[in-house]
Write an enzyme that holds these catalytic residues in place. Sequence first.
Site, mmCIF file in Angstrom:
data_model
loop_
_atom_site.group_PDB
_atom_site.id
_atom_site.type_symbol
_atom_site.label_atom_id
_atom_site.label_comp_id
_atom_site.label_asym_id
_atom_site.label_seq_id
_atom_site.Cartn_x
_atom_site.Cartn_y
_atom_site.Cartn_z
ATOM 1 N N CYS A 71 0.832 -1.209 0.000
ATOM 2 C CA CYS A 71 0.000 0.000 0.000
ATOM 3 C C CYS A 71 0.860 1.250 0.000
ATOM 4 O O CYS A 71 1.834 1.350 0.751
ATOM 5 C CB CYS A 71 -0.890 -0.012 1.247
ATOM 6 N N CYS A 77 -0.530 5.867 7.109
ATOM 7 C CA CYS A 77 -1.781 5.377 7.694
ATOM 8 C C CYS A 77 -1.457 4.502 8.914
ATOM 9 O O CYS A 77 -0.519 3.715 8.890
ATOM 10 C CB CYS A 77 -2.506 4.557 6.633
ATOM 11 N N CYS A 80 -2.081 -0.376 9.169
ATOM 12 C CA CYS A 80 -1.198 -1.536 9.044
ATOM 13 C C CYS A 80 0.185 -1.203 9.603
ATOM 14 O O CYS A 80 0.660 -0.082 9.460
ATOM 15 C CB CYS A 80 -1.032 -1.929 7.572
ATOM 16 N N CYS A 154 -6.643 0.654 -0.410
ATOM 17 C CA CYS A 154 -6.507 -0.096 0.838
ATOM 18 C C CYS A 154 -6.530 -1.578 0.498
ATOM 19 O O CYS A 154 -7.590 -2.139 0.207
ATOM 20 C CB CYS A 154 -7.616 0.220 1.838
ATOM 21 N N GLN A 266 -17.099 -11.334 13.137
ATOM 22 C CA GLN A 266 -15.656 -11.529 13.022
ATOM 23 C C GLN A 266 -15.150 -10.681 11.851
ATOM 24 O O GLN A 266 -15.881 -10.401 10.906
ATOM 25 C CB GLN A 266 -15.331 -13.015 12.830
ATOM 26 N N ASP A 313 -24.648 -13.624 26.140
ATOM 27 C CA ASP A 313 -23.908 -12.447 25.677
ATOM 28 C C ASP A 313 -24.480 -11.230 26.394
ATOM 29 O O ASP A 313 -25.664 -11.205 26.752
ATOM 30 C CB ASP A 313 -24.036 -12.271 24.152
ATOM 31 N N ASP A 361 -15.390 -16.360 24.019
ATOM 32 C CA ASP A 361 -14.813 -15.483 22.994
ATOM 33 C C ASP A 361 -15.058 -14.035 23.412
ATOM 34 O O ASP A 361 -15.893 -13.337 22.833
ATOM 35 C CB ASP A 361 -15.479 -15.786 21.636
ATOM 36 N N CYS A 387 -8.889 -12.331 20.702
ATOM 37 C CA CYS A 387 -8.200 -11.394 19.805
ATOM 38 C C CYS A 387 -7.109 -10.649 20.563
ATOM 39 O O CYS A 387 -6.576 -9.666 20.061
ATOM 40 C CB CYS A 387 -9.197 -10.415 19.181
HETATM 41 C C1 LIG Z 1 -15.295 -10.867 20.273
HETATM 42 S S1 LIG Z 1 -17.033 -10.731 20.322
HETATM 43 C C2 LIG Z 1 -17.461 -12.419 20.022
HETATM 44 C C3 LIG Z 1 -18.865 -12.687 19.612
HETATM 45 C C4 LIG Z 1 -19.137 -14.047 18.982
HETATM 46 N N1 LIG Z 1 -18.502 -15.130 19.681
HETATM 47 C C5 LIG Z 1 -18.743 -14.060 17.528
HETATM 48 O O1 LIG Z 1 -17.801 -14.756 17.143
HETATM 49 O O2 LIG Z 1 -19.403 -13.380 16.740
HETATM 50 C C6 LIG Z 1 -17.298 -10.459 22.002
HETATM 51 C C7 LIG Z 1 -18.724 -10.466 22.451
HETATM 52 O O3 LIG Z 1 -18.712 -10.203 23.852
HETATM 53 C C8 LIG Z 1 -19.869 -9.471 24.181
HETATM 54 N N2 LIG Z 1 -19.592 -8.831 25.477
HETATM 55 C C9 LIG Z 1 -18.812 -7.755 25.735
HETATM 56 N N3 LIG Z 1 -18.778 -7.510 27.057
HETATM 57 C C10 LIG Z 1 -19.546 -8.460 27.646
HETATM 58 C C11 LIG Z 1 -19.893 -8.744 28.984
HETATM 59 N N4 LIG Z 1 -19.429 -7.999 30.008
HETATM 60 N N5 LIG Z 1 -20.701 -9.791 29.235
HETATM 61 C C12 LIG Z 1 -21.161 -10.557 28.227
HETATM 62 N N6 LIG Z 1 -20.862 -10.332 26.940
HETATM 63 C C13 LIG Z 1 -20.068 -9.297 26.645
HETATM 64 C C14 LIG Z 1 -20.086 -8.549 23.017
HETATM 65 O O4 LIG Z 1 -21.454 -8.179 22.926
HETATM 66 C C15 LIG Z 1 -19.638 -9.426 21.842
HETATM 67 O O5 LIG Z 1 -20.729 -10.079 21.260
#
Ligand SMILES: C[S@@+](CC[C@H](N)C(=O)[O-])C[C@H]1O[C@@H](n2cnc3c(N)ncnc32)[C@H](O)[C@@H]1O
Length: 429
Positions: A71, A77, A80, A154, A266, A313, A361, A387
């Site tokens: 790029c 920027c 990256c 990009c 994601q 969630d 996650d 992540c």
């Molecule tokens: C990295 S995302 C993963 C979502 C899902 N596993 C996916 O792959 O699409 C993190 C998730 O955590 C939720 N989240 C953030 N803080 C939270 C909390 N204190 N309690 C429960 N969920 C939470 C967010 O709403 C989000 O959906």
Amino acid sequence: MSDNEIDIVISTLGARGDGCGRGAEGRTLFVAGALAGERVRVVVEDAVGAVPRGRLVEVLEPAPGRAVPDCRHFLDCGGCVAQHMDAGLYENWKRGIIADALAQAGVAANVGPLQRVPKASRRRARLFAVRTATGVAVGFQASGSHRVVDMTMCPAVEPALFAFVAPLRAFLAEVIDPSARAEAEVQVVDGALDVVLRLPGSLDWGMCERLVAFGRDAGVARIGWQPLARGRRAKAEPPETVAAFSAIRAVFGGIPVALPPLAFLQASVAGECALTAAVTASLADGIRVADLYAGAGTFTLPLAKTRHVDAFDGAPDLIAALDAAARASGLGTRVTATARDLERRPLSARELAAYDAAVFDPPRGGAEAQARELARSDVGTVVAVSCNPATFARDARILVDGGYEIGPVMPIDQFRWTRHVELVAAFRR
Ligand SMILES: C[S@@+](CC[C@H](N)C(=O)[O-])C[C@H]1O[C@@H](n2cnc3c(N)ncnc32)[C@H](O)[C@@H]1O
């Protein structure tokens, strides 16, 4: 060579992608775009905080592993940080970020090969905009600054997302004042553009009409509005949908899910597929699974083909979307979806007794409270998706101290060229 330029040798490559060397009086200098083993000429910039930085002027002696960036905005920027690394060096660097985090937490684990995603596959982005003397600049912010780098290419984002930049630039030139700023959250969902604009001022009738016309002309599927934040609180207000021209549906495990605005997805389709494959392969058929931090069901619905899954969630709108999708597809008996703050109220070890396995996650802060409950539970398998290697390593340590054995850590490069890396690991007892 001007007064504030110096030549230094780079000794190491840091986790943020910066080369690190010693300047005058042996002071540590971080240099974006420089590789370990290189001799480079830099301009020493004012220290930001405690760490002085050097701006790369010239690579005097390149190291093996240097690549030509894809790029033209690279190093200007802030999106990256690693386009100057060839494939081998890049893979070692990303795997090393995970290995270092695990070593710091005292967790022994193998880090597997990096699973790559294609270029031009990022499907979500926050674009920044500012009105300048000559027009409107739209793009990502420069590294460590609020300056907007006007994006003319990009190679990281999906073509449909990049194609939206030009109409956005033209629209903002009509609606924002000199020096004013704006932001756009843009997500490409199965080819459809889901957009939320953050603009100065209020959403009056005139602005509504302009947004509707803009959305229609730009081929957007849904357009929403949020006030431009002065602090973080304004951003937390839910976006107002101004026009929905067609449905925004993600498909998880073959099941369509109608997504609310700014729904978490994601970062790339390829990343999502790799993560889903790793999560489902780690869990036997026929078991009961708690999907913690489930979002709108990225893992819940594929898992539910052959398992019972209870999803949790903190976002009620995502849980409602997942619940509706599960019911509409006849999965209502195999899936439950519950809104719950898992940081404040993690599933307790006693509640976890109902499950053979758990998936978590969390956002970048990790799942410390939930990991502590899992460590006290009898759950046989825990699959962690993360992540953030640092918080993953902390949570992994809690699970290992609780008697789990960690399997290989699988890095998935869904944030290509950035310092971020996604990973999956299974823990068993
Ligand atoms: C990295 S995302 C993963 C979502 C899902 N596993 C996916 O792959 O699409 C993190 C998730 O955590 C939720 N989240 C953030 N803080 C939270 C909390 N204190 N309690 C429960 N969920 C939470 C967010 O709403 C989000 O959906």
